[in-house]
Motif scaffolding. Structure first.
Motif, short mmCIF file in Angstrom:
data_model
loop_
_atom_site.label_atom_id
_atom_site.label_comp_id
_atom_site.label_asym_id
_atom_site.label_seq_id
_atom_site.Cartn_x
_atom_site.Cartn_y
_atom_site.Cartn_z
N HIS A 2 -8.25 -42.61 42.33
CA HIS A 2 -9.29 -41.77 41.29
C HIS A 2 -8.88 -40.25 41.07
O HIS A 2 -8.53 -39.99 42.16
N CYS A 3 -8.86 -39.64 40.08
CA CYS A 3 -8.16 -38.47 39.97
C CYS A 3 -9.05 -37.47 40.61
O CYS A 3 -8.72 -36.49 41.21
N LEU A 4 -10.57 -37.67 41.06
CA LEU A 4 -11.39 -36.93 41.54
C LEU A 4 -11.74 -35.72 40.77
O LEU A 4 -10.72 -35.33 39.84
N PRO A 5 -12.92 -35.17 40.89
CA PRO A 5 -14.22 -35.64 41.56
C PRO A 5 -14.73 -36.94 41.09
O PRO A 5 -14.52 -37.23 40.04
N ARG A 9 -10.34 -44.01 26.59
CA ARG A 9 -10.21 -42.96 25.26
C ARG A 9 -9.97 -41.53 25.52
O ARG A 9 -9.40 -40.77 24.68
N TYR A 10 -10.21 -40.98 26.70
CA TYR A 10 -10.26 -39.78 27.22
C TYR A 10 -8.61 -39.35 28.02
O TYR A 10 -7.90 -40.31 27.88
N ASN A 11 -8.68 -38.10 28.70
CA ASN A 11 -7.54 -37.58 29.36
C ASN A 11 -6.79 -38.64 29.85
O ASN A 11 -5.74 -38.85 30.01
N MET A 12 -7.67 -39.25 31.08
CA MET A 12 -7.01 -39.92 32.10
C MET A 12 -6.58 -41.35 31.64
O MET A 12 -5.36 -41.67 31.81
N GLY A 13 -7.51 -42.08 30.93
CA GLY A 13 -6.87 -43.32 30.19
C GLY A 13 -5.57 -43.15 29.45
O GLY A 13 -4.71 -43.79 29.37
N PHE A 21 -5.00 -35.15 27.30
CA PHE A 21 -3.93 -35.54 28.50
C PHE A 21 -4.26 -34.69 29.61
O PHE A 21 -4.74 -33.66 29.58
N HIS A 22 -3.83 -35.44 30.73
CA HIS A 22 -3.83 -34.49 32.21
C HIS A 22 -2.44 -34.94 32.84
O HIS A 22 -2.48 -35.73 33.99
N PRO A 23 -1.40 -34.17 32.34
CA PRO A 23 -0.01 -34.69 32.73
C PRO A 23 0.28 -34.58 34.07
O PRO A 23 1.14 -35.08 34.66
N GLY A 66 -2.95 -28.16 32.34
CA GLY A 66 -3.60 -28.38 33.63
C GLY A 66 -4.76 -29.03 33.08
O GLY A 66 -5.78 -29.10 34.11
N LEU A 67 -4.70 -29.84 32.10
CA LEU A 67 -6.02 -30.71 31.69
C LEU A 67 -6.67 -30.45 30.44
O LEU A 67 -6.72 -29.21 30.12
N THR A 68 -6.49 -31.08 29.32
CA THR A 68 -6.97 -31.17 27.87
C THR A 68 -8.12 -32.34 27.72
O THR A 68 -8.00 -33.14 28.55
N THR A 98 -10.11 -45.52 38.21
CA THR A 98 -11.15 -45.20 37.59
C THR A 98 -11.39 -43.61 37.72
O THR A 98 -10.71 -43.03 38.13
N ASP A 99 -12.15 -43.26 36.51
CA ASP A 99 -12.35 -41.95 36.52
C ASP A 99 -13.97 -41.76 36.32
O ASP A 99 -14.61 -42.91 35.81
N VAL A 100 -14.82 -40.54 36.13
CA VAL A 100 -15.79 -40.25 35.86
C VAL A 100 -16.40 -40.75 34.46
O VAL A 100 -15.14 -41.00 33.43
N TRP A 101 -17.51 -41.12 34.36
CA TRP A 101 -17.92 -41.83 33.04
C TRP A 101 -18.13 -40.63 31.99
O TRP A 101 -18.21 -41.04 30.78
N VAL A 102 -18.43 -39.69 32.58
CA VAL A 102 -18.52 -38.25 31.34
C VAL A 102 -17.82 -37.29 31.87
O VAL A 102 -17.73 -36.91 33.10
N SER A 103 -16.91 -36.83 30.92
CA SER A 103 -16.07 -35.88 31.41
C SER A 103 -16.49 -34.36 30.75
O SER A 103 -17.44 -34.25 30.23
N MET A 104 -15.76 -33.35 31.69
CA MET A 104 -16.12 -32.09 31.37
C MET A 104 -16.17 -31.60 29.79
O MET A 104 -15.23 -32.18 29.13
N GLY A 105 -17.08 -30.95 29.48
CA GLY A 105 -17.15 -30.56 28.08
C GLY A 105 -18.02 -31.57 27.22
O GLY A 105 -18.26 -31.52 25.89
N1 NVA Z 1 -11.69 -37.10 32.82
C1 NVA Z 1 -12.31 -36.02 33.69
C2 NVA Z 1 -10.94 -35.76 34.75
C3 NVA Z 1 -11.14 -34.51 35.50
C4 NVA Z 1 -10.06 -34.38 36.49
C5 NVA Z 1 -12.44 -34.72 32.84
O1 NVA Z 1 -12.14 -34.46 32.03
O2 NVA Z 1 -13.49 -34.02 33.15
#
Ligand code: NVA
Ligand code: CP
Length: 329
Positions: free
Chosen positions: A271-274, A165-169, A134-136, A129-131, A230-237
């Protein structure tokens, strides 16, 4: 002749083009059934799934819960603080415990190695459900949306702007390579995807007649694109300390009116959101005040425009996650 029963869903690199397209078709079919009021509870009635979230979520969690209920299943939500996972109990032990009680396990968290470890020991299907990497499940929703909006997948030109470089890209590059789409990462060199993954995807793209392009040039990278993503510039974690450099380095890659005009009137915005399209949320306000900005990765004008398909994309998370569970259980 595709059979995914018993399979994990950890990353799209593990699936063939045929299998991915099968899941998209199944999701479209389940979406139609839902819209037509056809109930699907008999598909997996009486089963139960565990939903582990070590990071927060709105879409993914709700999609798994609604989809599970629509398939006749019960759910248990384990929130970022409410279980022993990773603190008092190892991933391997958690997997063996939950595998005895549940028919399937969703995991959202940090390293891809964690979800892979969970799958190794669970004995039941595990869904990512997201790492960080990857976010498959997001990819299936995105491809379904592209298919609905553009009427085709093969040959579609998708440009991803921001931190690639992160999950979405990473995931967008993989899904494009698998399905014969043209992927462009349009960002500074520092945020280009991992060289090893690029190599893997170039080989896949060769087979599927897709392509991989990495460019720092906004005009060339977005010209004629069918999808601007596009996606947020700073990801969770990620640490708060990175905000300053991200805003400085990625502002040239903001999706704004100029970018959409350069892409052309056929282009859709995804955009995957948020999303930080206005800075009215709690974190948005803090960042806006700190850095003297009013928008980040996408302007409000583009986000709210007719080219934006972000809420169709969000809805499709549910239909595609339902397909993953329906097919693998
Ligand atoms: N790159 C974002 C995606 C959120 C769905 C994150 O990992 O926070
Ligand atoms: N796109 C996505 O995964 O959203 P959530 O973080 O709300 O689940």
């Amino acid at each position: 002749n595709v059979d995914l029963k018993g399979r994990n869903f950890l990353k799209l690199l593990d699936f063939t083009q045929e299998e991915i397209l099968y899941l998209i078709d199944l999701a479209a079919d389940l979406k139609k059934k839902k819209k037509d009021g056809v109930l699907t509870q008999d598909m997996h009635r009486g089963k139960n799934v565990a939903l582990i979230f070590e990071k927060t979520s709105t879409r993914t969690r709700c999609s798994f819960e609604v989809a599970a209920h629509d398939l006749g299943m019960g759910t248990t939500y384990l929130d970022p603080s409410g279980s022993q996972i990773g603190k008092k109990e190892s991933i391997a032990d958690t997997a063996r415990v939950l595998g005895r009680m549940y028919d399937g396990i969703e995991y959202r968290g940090y390293g891809q190695d964690i979800v892979e470890e969970l799958a190794k020991y669970a004995g039941v299907p595990v869904w990512n459900g997201l790492t960080n990497e990857f976010h498959p499940t997001q990819m299936l929703a995105d491809v379904l949306t592209i298919c609905e909006k553009l009427g085709r997948i093969k040959g579609v030109k998708l440009t991803y702007m921001g931190d690639a470089r992160y999950n979405m890209g990473n995931s967008l590059m993989v899904v494009c390579a698998k399905l014969g789409m043209h992927f462009t990462a349009c960002t500074t060199k520092k945020y280009f995807p991992d060289a090893e993954l690029v190599k893997t995807c170039e080989a896949l793209a060769k087979e599927s007649s897709g392509s991989i392009t990495l460019t720092e040039d906004v005009e060339a990278g977005t010209k004629g694109a069918d999808v601007i993503y596009t996606d947020v510039w700073v990801s969770m974690g990620e640490p708060d300390a990175v905000w300053t450099e991200r805003i400085r380095e990625l502002t040239p890659y903001q999706v704004n009116k100029g970018v959409m005009e350069n892409a052309g009137s056929q282009a859709i915005f995804m955009h995957c959101l948020p999303a930080f399209h206005d800075l009215k949320t709690k974190i948005g306000k803090e960042m806006g005040e700190k850095f003297g900005i009013t928008e980040m990765e996408v302007t409000d004008e583009v986000f709210e425009s007719g080219q934006s398909v972000v809420f169709d994309e969000a809805e499709n998370r549910m239909h595609t996650i339902k397909a993953v569970m329906a097919a693998t259980l």
